[in-house]
Design an enzyme around this catalytic site. Structure first.
Site, short mmCIF file in Angstrom:
data_model
loop_
_atom_site.label_atom_id
_atom_site.label_comp_id
_atom_site.label_asym_id
_atom_site.label_seq_id
_atom_site.Cartn_x
_atom_site.Cartn_y
_atom_site.Cartn_z
N PRO A 1 12.92 56.11 -9.58
CA PRO A 1 14.12 56.89 -9.30
C PRO A 1 15.11 56.84 -10.48
O PRO A 1 15.26 55.80 -11.11
CB PRO A 1 14.71 56.20 -8.07
CG PRO A 1 14.21 54.80 -8.14
CD PRO A 1 12.87 54.85 -8.81
N TYR B 1 22.37 62.31 -15.67
CA TYR B 1 22.21 63.49 -16.54
C TYR B 1 23.55 64.07 -16.99
O TYR B 1 23.65 65.26 -17.28
CB TYR B 1 21.32 64.55 -15.85
CG TYR B 1 20.00 63.97 -15.40
CD1 TYR B 1 19.03 63.62 -16.35
CD2 TYR B 1 19.72 63.71 -14.06
CE1 TYR B 1 17.84 63.05 -15.97
CE2 TYR B 1 18.52 63.13 -13.67
CZ TYR B 1 17.58 62.81 -14.63
OH TYR B 1 16.39 62.23 -14.25
N CYS C 1 33.58 76.80 -27.13
CA CYS C 1 33.61 78.20 -27.53
C CYS C 1 32.39 78.92 -26.98
O CYS C 1 31.44 79.24 -27.71
CB CYS C 1 33.64 78.30 -29.04
SG CYS C 1 34.97 77.34 -29.72
N GLU C 2 32.39 79.13 -25.69
CA GLU C 2 31.20 79.62 -24.99
C GLU C 2 31.67 80.07 -23.61
O GLU C 2 32.24 79.27 -22.88
CB GLU C 2 30.26 78.42 -24.84
CG GLU C 2 28.89 78.67 -24.38
CD GLU C 2 27.95 78.90 -25.55
OE1 GLU C 2 27.02 79.67 -25.36
OE2 GLU C 2 28.16 78.34 -26.64
N ARG D 1 25.00 70.29 -17.11
CA ARG D 1 24.28 70.80 -15.93
C ARG D 1 24.81 72.13 -15.39
O ARG D 1 24.02 72.99 -15.00
CB ARG D 1 24.22 69.74 -14.84
CG ARG D 1 23.42 68.49 -15.28
CD ARG D 1 23.23 67.49 -14.16
NE ARG D 1 22.38 67.99 -13.10
CZ ARG D 1 22.81 68.45 -11.94
NH1 ARG D 1 24.10 68.44 -11.67
NH2 ARG D 1 21.97 68.93 -11.06
N ARG E 1 18.07 59.78 -10.91
CA ARG E 1 19.28 60.42 -10.40
C ARG E 1 19.89 59.65 -9.21
O ARG E 1 21.09 59.42 -9.15
CB ARG E 1 18.95 61.85 -9.96
CG ARG E 1 20.14 62.70 -9.57
CD ARG E 1 19.69 64.01 -8.91
NE ARG E 1 18.71 64.73 -9.70
CZ ARG E 1 18.98 65.62 -10.65
NH1 ARG E 1 20.22 65.96 -10.90
NH2 ARG E 1 18.01 66.21 -11.33
N GLY F 1 12.66 61.37 -8.22
CA GLY F 1 12.99 62.68 -7.69
C GLY F 1 13.90 62.75 -6.49
O GLY F 1 14.33 63.84 -6.12
#
Ligand SMILES: *Cc1c(COP(=O)(O)O)cnc(C)c1O
Length: 441
Positions: free
Chosen positions: A295, A394, A365-366, A334, A297, A252
């Protein structure tokens, strides 16, 4: 002492004589030309700097193992680096178990986590000799025991618990609060232990596991977490006569995506955890347990950047200017998932003083496929190489083939050398799993 998670950019990032950004001694413009874009670039020096910080910061407490939470970035090459660094692996799916095993990783140093492990995944974990399994719920206790029984094995387990600690992070990445999909509530632990003692003879309970969330900037929550876990261990000893010997505190630790983020150093978090362990061991008269931290990230986030090539642009009359790049939500989910913000530079002209306000759009396409909104950058022209920092965690691991866009390649850079660690997906691979039933032909 400052650690790499407190910097926005990889430690080897420089501006070279050509005026371009280089990482690991490799010019990002050259990398874009050689490997194509989008490209994930991982700085080996930054990864090893942070793993060394963890080892150094915890050296006072030797009775522990660092586990890399592989979901942050899982490939065979990262397994090798973690093995060399003496880290174990936290795995949370059949795919991650398979990858670790294929990389020749010592499976006794792995742990299997997750809130809905399947029969196949648990069987595979046992077959490959997983070190420990963190059991999340009653359903899994029964399932795992039956698999262990039919394989004639005893499985060492931790119980994943929800410690009831709130941390101030995005609600999607908060995991320790009471209304969470993960783990046993504190009020369910006794029933779980009774079942293990009375019925699940192939499970050996050795410890507790908690993970309170991700992108955490406060140390107090770790102190509180240790206190809750040790209090439970004491209670379990008194109530059930079981002395638990292992504690997994999860991961975290936050990283610095933008100047607004103020992550604490690995040394600070380590000292907090060590102090909390010492204090609570004494307070509850327990033996010092074997401790895991996981850990993810903070190990790979800062080390990784994504480079794109600038393509079309659009000026909305009296409105925003959009600059599109050749990737987007397929290589970095993200921003659309959590409104995540990033620091961005133009790799071929980082220092240009004439700037503009710009929104970097992906190619999907968003309308939500925006990578960075209203940021200030040098004036971008088609063909410029755009660098997003802090995409190592991520990014690739949440990537998709949305719009049938190919998954990007990844290179590992160090001392002027670049090596492919993930090949760019090919169109053949993209269609590999597709089947046309005979009756449609
Ligand atoms: C995601 C996760 C981690 C890693 O979290 P980071 O914020 O990436 O450090 C560790 N443990 C568990 C159980 C997780 O689910």
């Amino acid at each position: 002492m400052k650690t790499a998670n407190q910097d926005i950019k990889p430690i080897s990032r420089k501006i070279n004589e050509q005026g371009n950004i280089e990482i690991g001694g490799c010019d990002l413009v050259d990398l874009a030309n050689e490997y194509g874009t989008p490209l994930y670039v991982f700085d080996e020096a930054t990864i090893r700097s942070i793993t060394n910080s963890y080892k150094d910061a915890f050296k006072e407490y030797q009775n522990m193992r660092m586990m890399f939470a592989s979901k942050a970035f899982m490939t065979k090459a990262i397994c090798k680096i973690m093995e060399q660094e003496g880290f174990g692996l936290d795995l949370c799916s059949g795919g991650e178990i398979y990858t670790a095993h294929s990389a020749g990783f010592d499976m006794s140093k792995t742990m299997f986590n997750g809130n809905n492990k399947t029969y196949e995944e648990l069987s595979m974990a046992i077959e490959y000799g997983i070190g420990t399994i963190s059991v999340d719920n009653f359903f899994e206790l029964a399932l795992l025991n039956s698999i262990a029984e039919s394989n004639n094995k005893n499985i060492r387990i931790l119980l994943r618990i929800t410690p009831g600690i709130e941390c101030h992070t995005h609600e999607y990445i908060q995991t320790g609060h009471l209304d969470s999909k993960f783990g046993f509530d504190l009020t369910q632990i006794d029933e779980a232990i009774e079942l293990i003692k009375e019925e699940y003879k192939n499970l050996e309970l050795i410890g507790l596991h908690a993970h309170i969330g991700s992108q955490i900037f406060e140390k107090q929550v770790y102190f509180d977490e240790v206190s809750v876990l040790f209090k439970e261990m004491r209670r379990i000893k008194d109530t059930h006569g079981i002395e638990l010997t292992e504690v997994n505190l999860g991961g975290g630790l936050g990283i610095k995506y933008t100047q607004n983020d103020k992550p604490i150093s690995v040394y600070e978090i380590a000292q907090t955890i060590i102090d909390a362990i010492k204090l609570n061991t004494k307070k509850y008269e327990l033996k010092e347990p074997f401790v895991f931290i996981e850990p993810g990230r903070s190990i790979v986030g800062t080390a990784g950047v994504t480079i794109y090539t600038a393509g079309s642009s659009k000026q909305v009359p009296d409105g925003r200017r959009y600059q599109a790049v050749d990737g987007g939500m397929s290589d970095n989910a993200r921003p659309s998932l959590y409104q995540a913000e990033y620091t961005v530079e133009v790799a071929n002209k980082p220092n240009e003083t004439e700037t503009e306000k710009i929104t970097i759009a992906g190619k999907h396409c968003e309308s939500g496929d925006i990578l960075a909104k209203d940021i200030t950058l040098p004036i971008i022209e088609e063909g410029d190489v755009i660098c997003f920092y802090n995409t190592g965690a991520y990014g690739y691991s949440m990537s998709s083939n949305y719009n049938r866009v190919l998954k990007a390649a990844a290179v590992l850079v160090n001392n002027g050398k670049s090596d492919i660690i993930i090949n760019r997906q090919t169109y053949e691979q993209l269609c590999e799993s597709d089947v046309i039933p005979d009756r449609l032909n």
